[in-house]
Each structure stands twice: as C-alpha cells, then as structure tokens.
Write a protein that holds these residues in place. Structure first.
Motif, mmCIF file in Angstrom:
data_model
loop_
_atom_site.group_PDB
_atom_site.id
_atom_site.type_symbol
_atom_site.label_atom_id
_atom_site.label_comp_id
_atom_site.label_asym_id
_atom_site.label_seq_id
_atom_site.Cartn_x
_atom_site.Cartn_y
_atom_site.Cartn_z
ATOM 1 N N ASN A 5 -141.884 56.029 -36.929
ATOM 2 C CA ASN A 5 -143.278 55.608 -36.973
ATOM 3 C C ASN A 5 -143.596 55.238 -38.412
ATOM 4 O O ASN A 5 -143.340 56.013 -39.335
ATOM 5 C CB ASN A 5 -144.203 56.731 -36.498
ATOM 6 C CG ASN A 5 -144.031 57.014 -35.026
ATOM 7 O OD1 ASN A 5 -143.783 56.100 -34.245
ATOM 8 N ND2 ASN A 5 -144.155 58.266 -34.639
ATOM 9 N N LEU A 6 -144.147 54.034 -38.598
ATOM 10 C CA LEU A 6 -144.414 53.513 -39.934
ATOM 11 C C LEU A 6 -145.862 53.054 -40.048
ATOM 12 O O LEU A 6 -146.511 52.761 -39.041
ATOM 13 C CB LEU A 6 -143.468 52.343 -40.225
ATOM 14 C CG LEU A 6 -141.969 52.623 -40.041
ATOM 15 C CD1 LEU A 6 -141.171 51.341 -40.154
ATOM 16 C CD2 LEU A 6 -141.495 53.652 -41.041
ATOM 17 N N ARG A 7 -146.349 52.944 -41.278
ATOM 18 C CA ARG A 7 -147.704 52.430 -41.544
ATOM 19 C C ARG A 7 -147.638 51.599 -42.820
ATOM 20 O O ARG A 7 -147.029 51.989 -43.807
ATOM 21 C CB ARG A 7 -148.686 53.576 -41.725
ATOM 22 C CG ARG A 7 -150.104 53.080 -42.086
ATOM 23 C CD ARG A 7 -151.119 54.205 -42.160
ATOM 24 N NE ARG A 7 -151.328 54.730 -40.818
ATOM 25 C CZ ARG A 7 -151.595 56.006 -40.550
ATOM 26 N NH1 ARG A 7 -151.706 56.882 -41.525
ATOM 27 N NH2 ARG A 7 -151.761 56.404 -39.309
ATOM 28 N N CYS A 8 -148.290 50.438 -42.769
ATOM 29 C CA CYS A 8 -148.343 49.600 -43.971
ATOM 30 C C CYS A 8 -149.539 49.997 -44.823
ATOM 31 O O CYS A 8 -150.412 50.753 -44.384
ATOM 32 C CB CYS A 8 -148.408 48.118 -43.592
ATOM 33 S SG CYS A 8 -150.030 47.536 -43.067
ATOM 34 N N GLY A 9 -149.599 49.457 -46.024
ATOM 35 C CA GLY A 9 -150.686 49.742 -46.946
ATOM 36 C C GLY A 9 -152.038 49.280 -46.444
ATOM 37 O O GLY A 9 -153.076 49.725 -46.941
ATOM 38 N N GLY A 34 -141.143 45.170 -43.293
ATOM 39 C CA GLY A 34 -142.474 44.587 -43.421
ATOM 40 C C GLY A 34 -143.305 44.824 -42.188
ATOM 41 O O GLY A 34 -142.779 44.984 -41.081
ATOM 42 N N CYS A 35 -144.586 44.828 -42.368
ATOM 43 C CA CYS A 35 -145.527 45.028 -41.267
ATOM 44 C C CYS A 35 -145.512 43.806 -40.350
ATOM 45 O O CYS A 35 -145.657 42.679 -40.825
ATOM 46 C CB CYS A 35 -146.926 45.247 -41.822
ATOM 47 S SG CYS A 35 -148.195 45.365 -40.542
ATOM 48 N N PRO A 36 -145.363 44.008 -39.037
ATOM 49 C CA PRO A 36 -145.369 42.871 -38.117
ATOM 50 C C PRO A 36 -146.746 42.254 -37.958
ATOM 51 O O PRO A 36 -146.878 41.159 -37.426
ATOM 52 C CB PRO A 36 -144.865 43.468 -36.798
ATOM 53 C CG PRO A 36 -145.201 44.919 -36.882
ATOM 54 C CD PRO A 36 -145.091 45.269 -38.352
ATOM 55 N N HIS A 37 -147.781 42.939 -38.441
ATOM 56 C CA HIS A 37 -149.143 42.428 -38.312
ATOM 57 C C HIS A 37 -149.573 41.594 -39.517
ATOM 58 O O HIS A 37 -150.233 40.577 -39.359
ATOM 59 C CB HIS A 37 -150.125 43.585 -38.108
ATOM 60 C CG HIS A 37 -149.792 44.454 -36.939
ATOM 61 N ND1 HIS A 37 -150.007 44.076 -35.647
ATOM 62 C CD2 HIS A 37 -149.203 45.680 -36.882
ATOM 63 C CE1 HIS A 37 -149.596 45.029 -34.831
ATOM 64 N NE2 HIS A 37 -149.097 46.019 -35.562
ATOM 65 N N CYS A 38 -149.179 42.038 -40.726
ATOM 66 C CA CYS A 38 -149.678 41.361 -41.928
ATOM 67 C C CYS A 38 -148.578 41.033 -42.944
ATOM 68 O O CYS A 38 -148.863 40.488 -43.999
ATOM 69 C CB CYS A 38 -150.751 42.203 -42.595
ATOM 70 S SG CYS A 38 -150.139 43.767 -43.279
ATOM 71 N N ALA A 39 -147.338 41.394 -42.660
ATOM 72 C CA ALA A 39 -146.168 41.127 -43.513
ATOM 73 C C ALA A 39 -146.138 41.954 -44.806
ATOM 74 O O ALA A 39 -145.299 41.725 -45.651
ATOM 75 C CB ALA A 39 -146.049 39.643 -43.833
#
Length: 139
Positions: A5-9, A34-39
């Motif tokens: 489980n990961l979370r971007c900034g 990288g985040c699949p939503h915002c890279a």
C-alpha cells in the motif's frame, strides 16, 4: 511477489506490486515508482500486512490483478517524462531526424506527428513513442 500500500505526496493511495521489498526500495530510490493518478514520485510506503505471492500461478480472487494500476502508472510516467522534454511542436519529425543524423544536439524532445510521419520514422530506424494526452488535456 509482494503487494504494498502506497501514498503519494498529493495524498493519492494506491497499490504497487514488486518482486521483493528490496526491489521496491531500489525502484523508489531511482524515482521509478510513481503515482498512477498524478505521476508524483514522492511516494511513501504505508503500514500494511503485504500480500506475498508464493507461486507462479495467477493470483487468486483473494488478490485481484492490478493490471489497470500498472497501465495507469506507466502512462503517468510517460506523460511526466514527456513534460520534461523540449516541445518542438509540428517540427517534431524534422527535428528528430536532425538529432538522429547528428545534425542537432541530442536531447529529449516532444511534439506532434501524423501517423504516417511516425510510421516513416520507425521505418528509418528512429525510435519514437506516441504518448497519449492526459484525459484532462482533452477538454
């Protein structure tokens, strides 16, 4: 295979599949996660009990496949890399040929090319990659 489980900034939660914890750490250190939503590559691992795949068999229904997440991540990373390249607009086919033949300095470029232009470049042995625009850029 482990699922983390990961979370971007930017606060987007997502899952990542990795060969091992060490593989995740290495990819994270090289900004390959990288985040699949915002890279975003500002990623943190969330506390969890990771799912560990112990065989080469397809994942069971208890651990659904995340091919959509992988595709979204790849597209986001491609868009991020494209945004860092110099935009040469409609001069793309000409400029990429100049770079390929050593007539212009080697650098990352992006721009516009027709399907025929892309086919001709590939036939000439010039590696180009079409990058689809983000959905928000289509409006």
């Amino acid at each position: 295979m482990i699922v983390l489980n990961l979370r971007c900034g930017n606060g987007h939660d997502f899952e990542g599949w990795f060969a091992s914890s060490a593989a995740f750490d290495a990819q994270l250190a090289n900004a390959l996660v990288g985040c699949p939503h915002c890279a975003s590559t500002d990623i943190q691992r969330l506390p969890s009990a990771p799912y560990v795949r112990t065989s080469h068999a397809a994942p069971s229904s208890k651990a659904p496949a995340r091919t959509g997440d992988a595709a979204a991540l790849a597209q986001a990373k491609l868009r991020q890399l494209a945004q860092q390249a110099e935009d040469v607009g409609k001069a793309f086919p000409t400029e990429v040929r100049r770079i390929h033949h050593g007539e212009a300095p080697e650098r990352s470029i992006r721009g516009h090319a027709s399907l025929d232009d892309v086919a001709e470049l590939l036939d000439e042995g010039i590696g180009v990659l079409p990058v689809p625009p983000a959905k928000e850029d289509l409006h």
